[in-house]
Design a protein around this motif. Structure first.
Motif, PDB file in Angstrom:
ATOM      1  N   UNK A  53      37.935  42.439  38.157  1.00  0.00           N
ATOM      2  CA  UNK A  53      37.738  41.499  36.759  1.00  0.00           C
ATOM      3  C   UNK A  53      36.526  42.418  36.280  1.00  0.00           C
ATOM      4  N   UNK A  54      35.316  42.231  37.700  1.00  0.00           N
ATOM      5  CA  UNK A  54      34.373  43.077  36.444  1.00  0.00           C
ATOM      6  C   UNK A  54      35.090  44.934  36.039  1.00  0.00           C
ATOM      7  N   UNK A  55      35.467  45.491  36.432  1.00  0.00           N
ATOM      8  CA  UNK A  55      35.848  46.842  35.804  1.00  0.00           C
ATOM      9  C   UNK A  55      36.981  46.649  34.671  1.00  0.00           C
ATOM     10  N   UNK A  56      38.450  45.198  34.375  1.00  0.00           N
ATOM     11  CA  UNK A  56      38.374  44.399  33.258  1.00  0.00           C
ATOM     12  C   UNK A  56      37.159  44.323  32.031  1.00  0.00           C
ATOM     13  N   UNK A  57      36.753  43.918  32.384  1.00  0.00           N
ATOM     14  CA  UNK A  57      35.306  43.094  31.099  1.00  0.00           C
ATOM     15  C   UNK A  57      34.994  45.105  31.455  1.00  0.00           C
TER      16      UNK A  57
ATOM     17  N   UNK B  68      37.090  36.837  52.165  1.00  0.00           N
ATOM     18  CA  UNK B  68      36.377  37.667  51.241  1.00  0.00           C
ATOM     19  C   UNK B  68      36.621  38.578  51.264  1.00  0.00           C
ATOM     20  N   UNK B  69      37.482  39.398  52.042  1.00  0.00           N
ATOM     21  CA  UNK B  69      37.715  41.032  51.131  1.00  0.00           C
ATOM     22  C   UNK B  69      38.868  41.017  49.851  1.00  0.00           C
ATOM     23  N   UNK B  70      39.201  39.793  50.216  1.00  0.00           N
ATOM     24  CA  UNK B  70      40.290  39.726  49.071  1.00  0.00           C
ATOM     25  C   UNK B  70      39.278  39.341  47.509  1.00  0.00           C
ATOM     26  N   UNK B  71      38.586  38.157  47.807  1.00  0.00           N
ATOM     27  CA  UNK B  71      38.054  37.938  46.784  1.00  0.00           C
ATOM     28  C   UNK B  71      37.093  38.530  45.925  1.00  0.00           C
ATOM     29  N   UNK B  72      36.783  39.993  46.719  1.00  0.00           N
ATOM     30  CA  UNK B  72      35.970  40.670  46.854  1.00  0.00           C
ATOM     31  C   UNK B  72      36.590  41.636  45.611  1.00  0.00           C
ATOM     32  N   UNK B  73      38.128  42.178  46.415  1.00  0.00           N
ATOM     33  CA  UNK B  73      38.797  43.189  45.268  1.00  0.00           C
ATOM     34  C   UNK B  73      38.560  42.474  43.626  1.00  0.00           C
ATOM     35  N   UNK B  74      39.605  41.180  44.093  1.00  0.00           N
ATOM     36  CA  UNK B  74      39.130  40.686  42.742  1.00  0.00           C
ATOM     37  C   UNK B  74      37.956  40.830  41.558  1.00  0.00           C
TER      38      UNK B  74
ATOM     39  N   UNK C 177      46.866  36.038  41.450  1.00  0.00           N
ATOM     40  CA  UNK C 177      47.579  37.123  40.477  1.00  0.00           C
ATOM     41  C   UNK C 177      48.356  37.115  39.733  1.00  0.00           C
ATOM     42  N   UNK C 178      49.258  36.034  39.256  1.00  0.00           N
ATOM     43  CA  UNK C 178      49.097  35.974  38.193  1.00  0.00           C
ATOM     44  C   UNK C 178      48.338  35.899  36.296  1.00  0.00           C
ATOM     45  N   UNK C 179      47.022  35.427  36.945  1.00  0.00           N
ATOM     46  CA  UNK C 179      45.947  35.473  35.856  1.00  0.00           C
ATOM     47  C   UNK C 179      45.219  36.827  35.704  1.00  0.00           C
ATOM     48  N   UNK C 180      45.448  37.830  37.190  1.00  0.00           N
ATOM     49  CA  UNK C 180      44.735  39.298  37.182  1.00  0.00           C
ATOM     50  C   UNK C 180      45.922  40.077  36.096  1.00  0.00           C
ATOM     51  N   UNK C 181      47.402  39.599  35.970  1.00  0.00           N
ATOM     52  CA  UNK C 181      48.468  40.011  35.710  1.00  0.00           C
ATOM     53  C   UNK C 181      48.290  40.041  34.353  1.00  0.00           C
ATOM     54  N   UNK C 182      47.808  38.703  33.766  1.00  0.00           N
ATOM     55  CA  UNK C 182      47.851  38.491  32.225  1.00  0.00           C
ATOM     56  C   UNK C 182      46.543  39.533  31.511  1.00  0.00           C
TER      57      UNK C 182
END
Length: 309
Positions: free
Chosen positions: A294-298, A284-290, A187-192
């Protein structure tokens, strides 16, 4: 549920100590509790019975939303603060405001021509090479992709790092207590990252942004989601968020883009964790969401880089 005893007109008393007035309620069962009966929970306080019930219904070592429960929820926050302090010392030792280390870690949407703690706006790389005592520093659009994350760990001013480290210390442990270490870091790294994306898209391409406040705002967003999930009291958090938003839009030089992106990223990350389907495949659901985020942010970073190049 029985009504609490009243020591005065409209004044609730602790359900375990009827002689003690209190306005604090258990976040789980909403019974009034006095300070002696308050037990720290992931969000707010709970009564002893609800804490015991939670311990009975939760597997030992298992966090509420999957993964391992942190033995000491403060450790990851301490590590993040230590990283920020180490980078800050490095910036001071390499020139503070004229630090080459800060230039290479802060978020520069586009490259710029640096000179002794300042820079020449609007000067391209070829022209910069003709100006004495200048250095060209590549920006994120020029291929310095690490800036999307490293901007959240670099500070120059002592007040800046002090406020951000204080925010980390206050907000980090309760989020990790609820989510566990791995999910807290996610969550912290996604926020950054989301803070970096909103800065990249919405801020002045010729400016620069640095500081951990995107991650700190992300922790506020995560706590808000956690409170909504358990039906907690959001008033204190909303006051804190409101005060910070007033400072954000009132004082010059504060990146509202980074604060907005961090807040949204933290709320999104926490939402993907707490509302993922229960069961053995929850992780697995949580990892898939992140991963999808990450792909959308890229894609967002790459698109903006192409526009600025």
């Amino acid at each position: 549920m029985s009504e609490p005893a009243q020591s005065g007109v409209g004044v609730p008393t602790c359900y375990r100590h009827p002689d003690r007035e209190t306005w604090i309620r258990c976040q789980r069962c909403e019974r009034p509790i006095c300070p002696d009966c308050m037990r720290d929970a992931a969000v707010g306080f709970q009564c002893p019975e609800c804490v015991a019930e939670g311990a009975r219904t939760t597997r030992a070592g298992q966090a509420t939303y999957g993964g391992r429960r942190s033995h000491d929820p403060r450790q990851t926050t301490i590590a993040l603060i230590a990283i920020n302090l180490a980078v800050w010392v490095g910036v001071l030792l390499t020139g503070a405001r004229s630090s080459w280390l800060a230039d290479r870690l802060m978020l520069l949407p586009q490259g710029r021509c640096e000179t002794g703690g300042g820079y020449y706006p609007g000067v391209d790389q070829a022209s910069c090479a003709t100006i004495p005592d200048t250095t060209w520093v590549d920006g994120l659009a020029d291929g310095s992709w690490w800036m999307a994350v490293t901007h959240g760990f670099v500070h120059v001013d002592v007040w800046h790092i002090a406020l951000n480290c204080l925010g980390l210390w206050v907000l980090g442990p309760p989020v990790e207590a609820a989510l566990g270490r791995v999910r807290f870091l996610a969550v912290y790294l996604l926020s950054t990252l989301t803070a970096g994306a909103t800065i990249f898209w919405l801020a002045d391409p010729g400016g620069s942004t640095l500081g951990a406040s995107g991650g700190v705002f992300g922790l506020m967003g995560a706590l808000a989601v956690l409170a909504l999930k358990v039906g907690g009291d959001l008033r204190g958090l909303l006051w804190l968020l409101g005060i910070n938003l007033v400072f954000t839009v009132t004082f010059p030089g504060i990146s509202w883009q980074g604060h907005l992106g961090g807040l949204l990223g933290g709320a999104l990350g926490a939402a993907m964790i707490v509302w993922s389907p229960r069961g053995k495949h929850r992780g697995w659901w949580q990892a898939a969401g992140f991963a999808a985020t990450a792909v959308l942010l890229a894609v967002a970073f790459a698109t903006r880089a192409a526009m600025l190049s």
